[in-house]
Design an enzyme around this catalytic site. Sequence first.
Site, mmCIF file in Angstrom:
data_model
loop_
_atom_site.group_PDB
_atom_site.id
_atom_site.type_symbol
_atom_site.label_atom_id
_atom_site.label_comp_id
_atom_site.label_asym_id
_atom_site.label_seq_id
_atom_site.Cartn_x
_atom_site.Cartn_y
_atom_site.Cartn_z
ATOM 1 N N GLU A 144 88.509 140.090 52.329
ATOM 2 C CA GLU A 144 87.353 139.715 53.151
ATOM 3 C C GLU A 144 86.162 139.679 52.218
ATOM 4 O O GLU A 144 85.565 140.712 51.915
ATOM 5 C CB GLU A 144 87.164 140.753 54.271
ATOM 6 N N CYS A 197 77.547 139.996 55.522
ATOM 7 C CA CYS A 197 78.367 138.979 54.854
ATOM 8 C C CYS A 197 78.272 137.629 55.543
ATOM 9 O O CYS A 197 78.373 136.600 54.897
ATOM 10 C CB CYS A 197 79.812 139.439 54.775
HETATM 11 P P1 NAD Z 1 80.997 147.602 47.324
HETATM 12 O O1 NAD Z 1 80.259 147.685 46.023
HETATM 13 O O2 NAD Z 1 80.889 148.697 48.311
HETATM 14 O O3 NAD Z 1 82.505 147.323 46.928
HETATM 15 C C1 NAD Z 1 83.496 147.151 47.904
HETATM 16 C C2 NAD Z 1 84.582 148.161 47.676
HETATM 17 O O4 NAD Z 1 85.245 147.865 46.459
HETATM 18 C C3 NAD Z 1 84.086 149.592 47.597
HETATM 19 O O5 NAD Z 1 84.913 150.432 48.357
HETATM 20 C C4 NAD Z 1 84.153 149.888 46.110
HETATM 21 O O6 NAD Z 1 84.415 151.253 45.856
HETATM 22 C C5 NAD Z 1 85.287 149.023 45.632
HETATM 23 N N1 NAD Z 1 85.113 148.611 44.250
HETATM 24 C C6 NAD Z 1 83.968 148.177 43.677
HETATM 25 N N2 NAD Z 1 84.191 147.861 42.391
HETATM 26 C C7 NAD Z 1 85.496 148.101 42.157
HETATM 27 C C8 NAD Z 1 86.340 147.980 40.994
HETATM 28 N N3 NAD Z 1 85.866 147.542 39.829
HETATM 29 N N4 NAD Z 1 87.638 148.326 41.121
HETATM 30 C C9 NAD Z 1 88.123 148.765 42.289
HETATM 31 N N5 NAD Z 1 87.375 148.899 43.403
HETATM 32 C C10 NAD Z 1 86.084 148.574 43.341
HETATM 33 O O7 NAD Z 1 80.580 146.328 48.128
HETATM 34 P P2 NAD Z 1 80.189 144.896 47.586
HETATM 35 O O8 NAD Z 1 81.342 144.278 46.887
HETATM 36 O O9 NAD Z 1 78.852 144.913 46.958
HETATM 37 O O10 NAD Z 1 80.029 144.245 49.034
HETATM 38 C C11 NAD Z 1 79.264 143.156 49.220
HETATM 39 C C12 NAD Z 1 80.152 141.922 49.231
HETATM 40 O O11 NAD Z 1 81.099 142.056 50.266
HETATM 41 C C13 NAD Z 1 79.372 140.680 49.535
HETATM 42 O O12 NAD Z 1 79.891 139.625 48.756
HETATM 43 C C14 NAD Z 1 79.660 140.455 50.989
HETATM 44 O O13 NAD Z 1 79.526 139.130 51.418
HETATM 45 C C15 NAD Z 1 81.063 140.922 51.079
HETATM 46 N N6 NAD Z 1 81.363 141.320 52.449
HETATM 47 C C16 NAD Z 1 82.312 140.629 53.088
HETATM 48 C C17 NAD Z 1 82.593 140.965 54.390
HETATM 49 C C18 NAD Z 1 83.646 140.261 55.146
HETATM 50 O O14 NAD Z 1 84.044 140.805 56.159
HETATM 51 N N7 NAD Z 1 84.121 139.129 54.701
HETATM 52 C C19 NAD Z 1 81.905 142.017 55.008
HETATM 53 C C20 NAD Z 1 80.959 142.704 54.276
HETATM 54 C C21 NAD Z 1 80.690 142.368 52.986
#
Ligand code: NAD
Length: 439
Positions: free
Chosen positions: A215, A249
């Site tokens: 997602e 998102c």
């Molecule tokens: P985040 O930094 O919280 O990361 C998401 C998860 O991935 C966390 O649990 C984090 O611990 C893990 N993570 C981060 N880096 C990692 C790595 N190198 N290795 C393993 N795990 C890792 O959140 P984010 O990525 O900044 O979230 C924002 C993004 O998520 C945006 O692109 C947003 O559009 C997208 N998003 C999508 C949805 C959806 O439902 N499609 C919903 C919310 C957010």
Amino acid sequence: MNNPNLEQPADTVARLRATFRSGRTKSVDWRTTQLRRLREMLTDNGTALAEALHKDLSKSSTEAFRTEIDATIGEIDHMLDHLDEWLRPAPVPVPEYLGDATAWTQYDPLGVVLVIAPWNFPAQLLLTPVVGALAAGNAVVAKPSELAPATSAVLAHLLPKYVDTDAVAVVEGGIPETTALLAERFDHILCTGNAAVGRIVMTAAARHLTPVTLELGGKSPAFVDRDTDPADVAARLARGKFLNAGQTCVAPDYVLTDAETARALEPALAQAIEKLYGSEPATSPEYGRIVNERHFDRLSALVDSGRIVTGGDRDRSAKYIAPTVLADVDPQAPVMQEEIFGPVLPIVTVADLDEAINFINDRDKPLALYAFTESAATRRRLAAETSSGGLGFGLPVVHVTVSDLPFGGVGESGMGNYHGRYSLETFSHRKAVLDKPLS
Ligand code: NAD
């Protein structure tokens, strides 16, 4: 009680797998009990969760309940209302040469599922996939986001008090903890986050041939037709865009419209923002804050990408960025090169619908596409000629609240989907069964 954070990931997964193998998670009774307990957790502790969400993101209590707590309760209720019906084996016709054989499909749970959640809706985006995984009869490891630490801590504290701890483990932490978890074999991984994390998760999953639901995000355009009422469209756009300070998102990322409509939208958006948050959004209890300094700095640099129509004020110490609208934005400007994920709304002008469709199709497939138009022909063209995870006419964001619609992206915005019966499909194997009587 086991403390999963003191347990090695391999031991956590082995413990949950043993529970799954015992068969207890498969009974419908166990599944519905877990869902009811999750519901109780939310109703008993709504205030504690709302406080944590306020600490992490300055979410107002109204917003926390509406978009996180009550949204998850709604998903649980929908699942409880339909689970029996959805789990019924579905008979299919068999070819004549098989005589008195019958055939059907049935949903089998997969085993141990990993749910990785992001920080922006840190409760809802952890719990809604967990609801689906439990409804489908799986054991689950739930990994909240370390960037919403208060919510992560509350969930890690509460979940074990309510659900079967032999089948549900919360593992808190950031990259090292997630990396360690990803070394284990899961039967499905659902990860919500950015596309870079998606690639890491998919690479790790490939080693075990584990299916993934990703997602992700991206730039979700909002096309505004010239036949619309600017004040009405601006009010709808502003509500969707500035929810959670734009850190959603499915928020409209940018507006695509013709030059004349843009001129009418500019003051209308400024008025809509004022109506939502007053003339000083910094003092509005309804307006959120940016999650951390890194994202504040990233967003701050994007504010110079165009002419500021309204907003632009910011305060790093408070992680505050005013709801900001930018006009005359060049498609090559920095704000158009990455998902904004914050309270900055650029307006990009195009000559007409054809150019808008080409603009959309020249870029990555978005998580959502929005269009505001009175024209049925325009709606039909957008539906037929573009590809996006979801498509919203007339209202942004809220299509994700319709439990009977699948929620997910396509291409760079993700793969797979969930919510309601789509969660059941995601977290189950649809088994083909043939039964030919022996006598
Ligand atoms: P985040 O930094 O919280 O990361 C998401 C998860 O991935 C966390 O649990 C984090 O611990 C893990 N993570 C981060 N880096 C990692 C790595 N190198 N290795 C393993 N795990 C890792 O959140 P984010 O990525 O900044 O979230 C924002 C993004 O998520 C945006 O692109 C947003 O559009 C997208 N998003 C999508 C949805 C959806 O439902 N499609 C919903 C919310 C957010």
